[in-house]
Design a protein around this motif. Structure first.
Motif, PDB file in Angstrom:
ATOM      1  N   GLY A  61      37.199  21.432  41.301  1.00 35.53           N
ATOM      2  CA  GLY A  61      37.844  22.358  42.154  1.00 35.53           C
ATOM      3  C   GLY A  61      38.965  23.338  41.661  1.00 35.53           C
ATOM      4  O   GLY A  61      39.550  24.016  42.209  1.00 35.53           O
ATOM      5  N   ASP A  62      39.081  23.409  40.193  1.00 35.31           N
ATOM      6  CA  ASP A  62      40.160  24.337  39.489  1.00 35.31           C
ATOM      7  C   ASP A  62      39.692  25.759  39.512  1.00 35.31           C
ATOM      8  O   ASP A  62      39.027  26.151  38.881  1.00 35.31           O
ATOM      9  CB  ASP A  62      40.623  23.755  38.217  1.00 35.31           C
ATOM     10  N   SER A  63      40.381  26.420  40.656  1.00 35.57           N
ATOM     11  CA  SER A  63      39.674  27.985  40.718  1.00 35.57           C
ATOM     12  C   SER A  63      40.862  28.768  40.139  1.00 35.57           C
ATOM     13  O   SER A  63      40.764  30.116  40.666  1.00 35.57           O
ATOM     14  CB  SER A  63      39.502  28.180  42.187  1.00 35.57           C
ATOM     15  N   ARG A  64      41.587  28.444  39.200  1.00 36.63           N
ATOM     16  CA  ARG A  64      42.674  29.511  38.608  1.00 36.63           C
ATOM     17  C   ARG A  64      41.737  30.793  38.084  1.00 36.63           C
ATOM     18  O   ARG A  64      40.827  30.596  37.598  1.00 36.63           O
ATOM     19  CB  ARG A  64      43.373  28.872  37.569  1.00 36.63           C
ATOM     20  N   THR A  65      42.394  31.937  38.334  1.00 38.26           N
ATOM     21  CA  THR A  65      41.616  33.176  38.133  1.00 38.26           C
ATOM     22  C   THR A  65      41.808  33.599  36.560  1.00 38.26           C
ATOM     23  O   THR A  65      42.824  33.236  36.099  1.00 38.26           O
ATOM     24  CB  THR A  65      42.089  34.260  39.268  1.00 38.26           C
ATOM     25  N   THR A  66      40.857  34.660  36.237  1.00 40.19           N
ATOM     26  CA  THR A  66      41.203  35.417  35.132  1.00 40.19           C
ATOM     27  C   THR A  66      41.114  36.765  35.380  1.00 40.19           C
ATOM     28  O   THR A  66      40.319  37.290  36.197  1.00 40.19           O
ATOM     29  CB  THR A  66      40.044  34.914  34.119  1.00 40.19           C
ATOM     30  N   TYR A  67      42.163  37.752  34.785  1.00 37.40           N
ATOM     31  CA  TYR A  67      42.079  39.063  35.039  1.00 37.40           C
ATOM     32  C   TYR A  67      40.799  39.435  34.279  1.00 37.40           C
ATOM     33  O   TYR A  67      40.436  39.274  33.106  1.00 37.40           O
ATOM     34  CB  TYR A  67      43.304  39.590  34.619  1.00 37.40           C
ATOM     35  N   ILE A  68      40.214  40.606  35.054  1.00 37.74           N
ATOM     36  CA  ILE A  68      38.851  41.134  34.420  1.00 37.74           C
ATOM     37  C   ILE A  68      39.053  42.473  33.633  1.00 37.74           C
ATOM     38  O   ILE A  68      39.613  43.423  34.296  1.00 37.74           O
ATOM     39  CB  ILE A  68      37.887  41.285  35.752  1.00 37.74           C
TER      40      ILE A  68
END
Length: 271
Positions: A166-173
């Protein structure tokens, strides 16, 4: 005779070229919602507040938006700005507990560029897809629990690492990918297998709406901020998205039950 054939040939070539140019422009317009350029406004969070680089265009005023899903299919909603699942949720959600399948379309409600995204493994190993997109005027939209993204979005998610447990840390696109109002973002949502859910499924999609130009006036005290350190990035800019939907969607969604068993229709943003 020869002269007429020459004129006919030139005319035919001209029409073929014109048709190709028209097709290219049409295809470009379907892919890009506005023309990217060096002066386009870009929004970033600096750890304390949202900053804009460039000159943002004015947002629509009044701001009224279509629903990202067919509200006639919705069984209930989760309200934005409430405690859920031992966490504070600035966003809400649409629930589809009356359905047997996950085939719900989600569409973009504004033109924008994808700011950041993530994909993560959750209950039972199912992959969920999570994204934020921003209109350069300063309105940001969030969705989580895309099960089957559109092919264009799938290409983006495929390049991201899969968060575990459940680790939903985001990445800039980067570079920017654009979406157009009305464009299909996903064709299936939620979980196909979810023990304890409705018919052992969990069919829903998160929806958050944020005004990055200003804070929403909600006062979060120091103890709350310590417990939820991301509140300045999301919670202080989240709004009651129910109030921004076009009619008849606004009235329809207001008539739906708040389906969180503990918080119901309580909300820090919705009156």
């Amino acid at each position: 005779m020869h002269k007429r054939k020459t004129i006919f040939l030139i005319t035919a070539i001209f029409l073929i070229i014109a048709g190709a140019v028209f097709f290219h422009l049409q295809n470009r317009d379907d892919k890009f919602s506005f023309s990217p350029n060096n002066n386009e406004a870009s929004w970033t969070f600096d750890g304390k507040s949202w900053q804009v680089r460039g000159a943002p265009p004015p947002c629509p005023d009044p701001l009224t938006l279509p629903s990202p899903v067919d509200i006639n299919l919705v069984s209930g909603i989760l309200y934005p700005g409430q405690d859920r699942g031992n966490d504070y949720k600035p966003h809400g959600a649409f629930r589809f507990d009356n359905r047997d399948t996950n085939d719900i379309e989600v569409r973009a409600i504004m033109d924008g560029y994808i700011l950041k995204a993530s994909r993560y493994e959750d209950f039972g190993g199912e992959i969920q897809n999570f994204m934020f997109y921003v209109n350069p005027c300063g309105i940001m939209i969030m969705h989580d629990h895309f099960l089957t993204p559109s092919p264009k979005l799938q290409e983006i998610f495929d390049k991201l690492p899969i968060g575990q447990n459940g680790d939903s840390r985001t990445t800039y696109i980067e570079p920017k990918v654009y979406v157009k109002k009305g464009e299909i973002l996903a064709t299936e949502i939620g979980y196909r297998n979810f023990p304890g859910g409705y018919k052992n499924k969990n069919i829903g999609v998160d929806f958050g709406l944020y005004d990055l130009r200003k804070t929403n006036g909600v006062n979060y005290d120091s103890s709350f901020r310590t417990k939820f350190p991301m509140i300045d990035e999301y919670g202080t800019h989240a709004v009651c998205w129910l109030d921004y939907l076009e009619e008849p969607g606004r009235s329809l969604v207001r008539s739906l039950p708040g389906v969180d068993g503990r918080s119901g229709a309580s909300s820090d943003y919705c009156k």
